[in-house]
Motif scaffolding. Structure first.
Motif, PDB file in Angstrom:
ATOM      1  N   ASP A  23      45.955  34.629  50.240  1.00  0.00           N
ATOM      2  CA  ASP A  23      45.868  34.698  48.786  1.00  0.00           C
ATOM      3  C   ASP A  23      45.097  35.961  48.405  1.00  0.00           C
ATOM      4  OD1 ASP A  23      45.604  33.357  45.973  1.00  0.00           O
ATOM      5  OD2 ASP A  23      43.540  33.813  46.556  1.00  0.00           O
ATOM      6  N   ARG A  24      45.355  36.465  47.248  1.00  0.00           N
ATOM      7  CA  ARG A  24      44.734  37.730  46.826  1.00  0.00           C
ATOM      8  C   ARG A  24      43.211  37.714  46.900  1.00  0.00           C
ATOM      9  NH1 ARG A  24      45.726  40.965  41.150  1.00  0.00           N
ATOM     10  NH2 ARG A  24      44.342  42.689  41.649  1.00  0.00           N
ATOM     11  N   TRP A  25      42.561  36.596  46.550  1.00  0.00           N
ATOM     12  CA  TRP A  25      41.108  36.590  46.398  1.00  0.00           C
ATOM     13  C   TRP A  25      40.350  35.906  47.520  1.00  0.00           C
ATOM     14  CZ3 TRP A  25      39.773  40.189  43.269  1.00  0.00           C
ATOM     15  CH2 TRP A  25      40.630  40.537  42.218  1.00  0.00           C
ATOM     16  N   THR A  26      41.000  35.059  48.314  1.00  0.00           N
ATOM     17  CA  THR A  26      40.302  34.353  49.394  1.00  0.00           C
ATOM     18  C   THR A  26      39.576  35.296  50.353  1.00  0.00           C
ATOM     19  OG1 THR A  26      41.801  32.463  49.241  1.00  0.00           O
ATOM     20  CG2 THR A  26      40.583  32.715  51.306  1.00  0.00           C
ATOM     21  N   PHE A  30      38.289  38.141  49.822  1.00  0.00           N
ATOM     22  CA  PHE A  30      37.137  38.727  49.145  1.00  0.00           C
ATOM     23  C   PHE A  30      35.982  37.721  49.035  1.00  0.00           C
ATOM     24  CE2 PHE A  30      40.785  41.126  47.384  1.00  0.00           C
ATOM     25  CZ  PHE A  30      40.473  42.367  47.908  1.00  0.00           C
ATOM     26  N   ILE A  31      36.322  36.461  48.792  1.00  0.00           N
ATOM     27  CA  ILE A  31      35.289  35.425  48.723  1.00  0.00           C
ATOM     28  C   ILE A  31      34.657  35.238  50.098  1.00  0.00           C
ATOM     29  CG2 ILE A  31      34.885  32.950  48.340  1.00  0.00           C
ATOM     30  CD1 ILE A  31      37.055  33.134  46.107  1.00  0.00           C
ATOM     31  N   LYS A  84      31.126  36.594  41.152  1.00  0.00           N
ATOM     32  CA  LYS A  84      31.898  37.352  40.165  1.00  0.00           C
ATOM     33  C   LYS A  84      31.466  38.812  40.150  1.00  0.00           C
ATOM     34  CE  LYS A  84      34.349  37.762  36.193  1.00  0.00           C
ATOM     35  NZ  LYS A  84      34.592  39.177  36.354  1.00  0.00           N
ATOM     36  N   ILE A 110      32.626  40.543  43.556  1.00  0.00           N
ATOM     37  CA  ILE A 110      34.076  40.704  43.714  1.00  0.00           C
ATOM     38  C   ILE A 110      34.629  41.304  42.424  1.00  0.00           C
ATOM     39  CG2 ILE A 110      36.240  39.542  44.248  1.00  0.00           C
ATOM     40  CD1 ILE A 110      34.487  37.261  45.466  1.00  0.00           C
ATOM     41  N   VAL A 149      38.066  40.249  39.645  1.00  0.00           N
ATOM     42  CA  VAL A 149      38.538  38.867  39.587  1.00  0.00           C
ATOM     43  C   VAL A 149      38.102  38.252  38.259  1.00  0.00           C
ATOM     44  CG1 VAL A 149      36.529  37.847  40.772  1.00  0.00           C
ATOM     45  CG2 VAL A 149      38.733  36.675  40.846  1.00  0.00           C
ATOM     46  N   VAL A 193      40.446  32.740  37.655  1.00  0.00           N
ATOM     47  CA  VAL A 193      41.029  32.860  38.996  1.00  0.00           C
ATOM     48  C   VAL A 193      39.974  32.601  40.064  1.00  0.00           C
ATOM     49  CG1 VAL A 193      42.129  34.469  40.613  1.00  0.00           C
ATOM     50  CG2 VAL A 193      42.924  34.329  38.248  1.00  0.00           C
ATOM     51  N   LEU A 194      38.749  33.063  39.844  1.00  0.00           N
ATOM     52  CA  LEU A 194      37.677  32.801  40.796  1.00  0.00           C
ATOM     53  C   LEU A 194      37.428  31.301  40.898  1.00  0.00           C
ATOM     54  CD1 LEU A 194      35.523  33.795  42.755  1.00  0.00           C
ATOM     55  CD2 LEU A 194      33.992  34.136  40.795  1.00  0.00           C
ATOM     56  N   THR A 229      40.355  29.679  42.809  1.00  0.00           N
ATOM     57  CA  THR A 229      40.327  29.996  44.237  1.00  0.00           C
ATOM     58  C   THR A 229      39.202  29.238  44.928  1.00  0.00           C
ATOM     59  OG1 THR A 229      41.219  32.190  43.732  1.00  0.00           O
ATOM     60  CG2 THR A 229      40.299  31.864  45.932  1.00  0.00           C
TER      61      THR A 229
END
Length: 153
Positions: A49-52, A54-55, A71, A74, A77, A81-82, A85
């Motif tokens: 996934d796009r943000w996983t 990065f988290i 927030k 990253i 985002v 969406v944060l 995710t």
């Protein structure tokens, strides 16, 4: 509102029967990411996934973080969406959400034991992207120039 209580034994038996009834012949096969019906595909889709990633990167650098801290770390985002995710990662057992009773309530996020197993492979991907960024950008430029020259653009 009425609450109905059931005995733990009956609930366990009922749950076990439901799980056994839902089993398919594919459940006994080894995981195969290339097979359409394999549940490992949904796991892979979530991990890519796009943000996983990065988290995972943010929580590997700061093991316990509040929503606002994530927030800020990253960039780009949106809060919506944060939140989505993080909830998805919590559902999959990758992130733990801890609420501390205070005013306002304090919510901290951290990787679970399962989530920490993602740090090494995600870090390897991160380093690959950073190390090969220039080569990829140059390749894009060559491709776009050739497409423009041939009229494909």
């Amino acid at each position: 509102m009425t609450t109905t209580l059931t005995s733990p034994t009956r609930e366990t038996t009922s749950t076990r029967e439901t799980i056994e009834a839902a089993r398919t012949p594919q459940d006994d096969l080894p995981a195969n990411i290339l097979a359409h019906a394999c549940p490992s595909r949904t796991v892979m889709r979530h991990l890519t996934d796009r943000w996983t990633p990065f988290i995972v990167a943010a929580l590997s650098e700061q093991p316990v973080a509040r929503f606002g801290e994530l927030k800020a770390m990253i960039q780009g985002v949106s809060p919506k969406v944060l939140t989505q995710t993080l909830r998805s990662m919590e559902r999959d057992g990758l992130v733990a959400r801890k609420v501390t009773a205070s005013i306002p309530p304090r919510v901290d996020y951290e990787l679970t034991a399962l989530g920490t197993t993602l740090i090494e492979p995600m870090t390897a991907l991160r380093h690959w992207a950073q190390d090969n960024m220039q080569a990829v950008l140059e390749s894009r430029e060559r491709y776009d120039a050739a497409a423009l020259e041939s009229g494909d653009a």
